[in-house]
Design a protein around this motif. Structure first.
Motif, PDB file in Angstrom:
ATOM      1  N   ALA A  29      49.537  25.517 -22.863  1.00  0.00           N
ATOM      2  CA  ALA A  29      49.928  23.876 -22.917  1.00  0.00           C
ATOM      3  C   ALA A  29      48.286  23.849 -22.647  1.00  0.00           C
ATOM      4  O   ALA A  29      47.407  24.565 -22.283  1.00  0.00           O
ATOM      5  CB  ALA A  29      50.187  24.077 -20.745  1.00  0.00           C
ATOM      6  N   LEU A  30      48.206  22.016 -22.860  1.00  0.00           N
ATOM      7  CA  LEU A  30      46.761  21.870 -22.931  1.00  0.00           C
ATOM      8  C   LEU A  30      46.840  20.196 -22.191  1.00  0.00           C
ATOM      9  O   LEU A  30      47.899  19.468 -22.419  1.00  0.00           O
ATOM     10  CB  LEU A  30      46.435  21.178 -24.627  1.00  0.00           C
ATOM     11  N   VAL A  31      46.079  20.164 -21.163  1.00  0.00           N
ATOM     12  CA  VAL A  31      45.581  18.886 -19.899  1.00  0.00           C
ATOM     13  C   VAL A  31      44.287  18.523 -20.853  1.00  0.00           C
ATOM     14  O   VAL A  31      43.124  18.741 -21.023  1.00  0.00           O
ATOM     15  CB  VAL A  31      45.504  19.397 -18.826  1.00  0.00           C
ATOM     16  N   ILE A  32      44.479  17.101 -21.450  1.00  0.00           N
ATOM     17  CA  ILE A  32      43.247  16.530 -22.669  1.00  0.00           C
ATOM     18  C   ILE A  32      43.410  15.031 -21.741  1.00  0.00           C
ATOM     19  O   ILE A  32      44.553  14.315 -21.070  1.00  0.00           O
ATOM     20  CB  ILE A  32      44.212  16.229 -23.818  1.00  0.00           C
ATOM     21  N   ALA A  33      42.424  15.208 -21.481  1.00  0.00           N
ATOM     22  CA  ALA A  33      41.405  13.538 -21.009  1.00  0.00           C
ATOM     23  C   ALA A  33      40.322  13.074 -21.939  1.00  0.00           C
ATOM     24  O   ALA A  33      39.381  13.862 -21.827  1.00  0.00           O
ATOM     25  CB  ALA A  33      41.295  13.195 -19.850  1.00  0.00           C
ATOM     26  N   LYS A  34      40.008  11.704 -22.055  1.00  0.00           N
ATOM     27  CA  LYS A  34      38.812  11.217 -21.930  1.00  0.00           C
ATOM     28  C   LYS A  34      37.758  11.823 -21.174  1.00  0.00           C
ATOM     29  O   LYS A  34      37.973  11.808 -19.414  1.00  0.00           O
ATOM     30  CB  LYS A  34      38.734  10.013 -21.952  1.00  0.00           C
ATOM     31  N   ILE A  35      36.153  11.999 -21.719  1.00  0.00           N
ATOM     32  CA  ILE A  35      35.553  13.028 -20.178  1.00  0.00           C
ATOM     33  C   ILE A  35      35.394  11.545 -19.688  1.00  0.00           C
ATOM     34  O   ILE A  35      35.605  12.326 -17.255  1.00  0.00           O
ATOM     35  CB  ILE A  35      34.250  13.164 -20.945  1.00  0.00           C
ATOM     36  N   SER A  36      35.499  10.987 -19.095  1.00  0.00           N
ATOM     37  CA  SER A  36      34.978   9.589 -17.888  1.00  0.00           C
ATOM     38  C   SER A  36      36.405   9.602 -17.821  1.00  0.00           C
ATOM     39  O   SER A  36      36.144   9.456 -16.012  1.00  0.00           O
ATOM     40  CB  SER A  36      34.850   8.330 -18.925  1.00  0.00           C
ATOM     41  N   ASP A  37      37.896   9.931 -17.530  1.00  0.00           N
ATOM     42  CA  ASP A  37      39.081  10.556 -16.427  1.00  0.00           C
ATOM     43  C   ASP A  37      38.806  11.526 -16.509  1.00  0.00           C
ATOM     44  O   ASP A  37      39.696  11.972 -15.123  1.00  0.00           O
ATOM     45  CB  ASP A  37      40.093  10.114 -17.561  1.00  0.00           C
TER      46      ASP A  37
END
Length: 262
Positions: A29-37
């Protein structure tokens, strides 16, 4: 670069070191987000405690002898196994009562539900049986290829100015991970795609993340929750199952191995 910096934190589920049991459930699994988020998510409060605090400590209602130093879903599941706790859970419905099992179940469900319904954190994964992997992917390449192709699913949907950093659970995968991303992107127009890289948290904190104030322990714990969401909702043989209501889980998508891996 004027684009966004995205962080994809990976985690495996199942025993990838022992594939002798053909029906064994495996997944990445990968959890992905913009660094700001990511930064915003870690400051959110849940039950009068920040997410970062919750992820950096063991589950509060788990007996100390069964707990790790940080938040790990697997610790709770192993404990429930010793207590013969089974059943189908809905994360947004809490168990009534104040028994130790009820408190632990509710705490775990609350944390998992936070990730499952988060509007900014993207949780994707791929899963299946050990038998399928053994029959279709060279064993020496299994994890690298799985991580690489999973990350490649995201890249075409980011802007050309963005950069995606992939942090797998196993640091030794870093050197060959990018090769499998490259292979999977042969049919895409790469000039219209985000940049990508991989590394360990140590490397990233010394470079791209040095000023981000992101805590790698907390991000690893969130990635482990992402892998747990996949295992609990997709593993038909699991003693504890989690119902996956597609209309309420935000930004969550799990694929079978045969849908992702060539």
């Amino acid at each position: 670069m004027n684009g966004d910096l995205w962080i994809a934190v990976g985690k495996e589920t199942g025993n990838w070191d022992d594939l002798t049991h053909p029906e064994q459930f495996l997944g990445v699994a990968l959890v992905i987000a913009k660094i700001s988020d990511w930064k915003s998510a870690l400051t959110e409060n849940l039950k009068d405690q920040s997410i970062e605090q919750r992820m950096k400590q063991a589950l509060q209602n788990l007996p100390k002898e069964s707990a790790s130093d940080t938040h790990r879903v697997i610790d709770a599941l192993n404990y429930f196994k010793t207590q013969s706790v089974r059943g189908l859970w809905t994360l947004d419905q809490m168990v009534k009562g104040n028994s130790p099992h009820a408190r632990l179940k509710n705490e775990l469900s609350t944390n998992l539900n936070w990730l499952a319904t988060h509007p900014q954190l993207i949780t994707i994964g791929t899963y299946g049986k050990a038998e399928w992997l053994k029959n279709n992917v060279p064993q020496a390449q299994m994890l690298e290829r799985t991580y690489g192709l999973l990350a490649a699913l995201v890249l075409p949907f980011l802007t050309t100015q963005d950069k995606l950093l992939i942090v797998p659970a196993e640091p030794e995968l870093v050197s060959s991970l990018l090769d499998y991303i490259e292979q999977s992107l042969d049919n895409w127009q790469r000039t219209k795609m985000a940049q990508y890289d991989s590394g360990s948290f140590t490397d990233l904190q010394q470079n791209d993340l040095k000023d981000s104030a992101l805590d790698s322990t907390a991000l690893n714990s969130i990635a482990e929750m992402g892998a747990a969401l996949m295992s609990l909702s997709q593993n038909a043989q699991g003693e504890i199952r989690v119902y996956h209501p597609k209309d309420t889980w935000s930004n969550v998508k799990f694929f079978k191995f045969e849908e992702v891996l060539p």
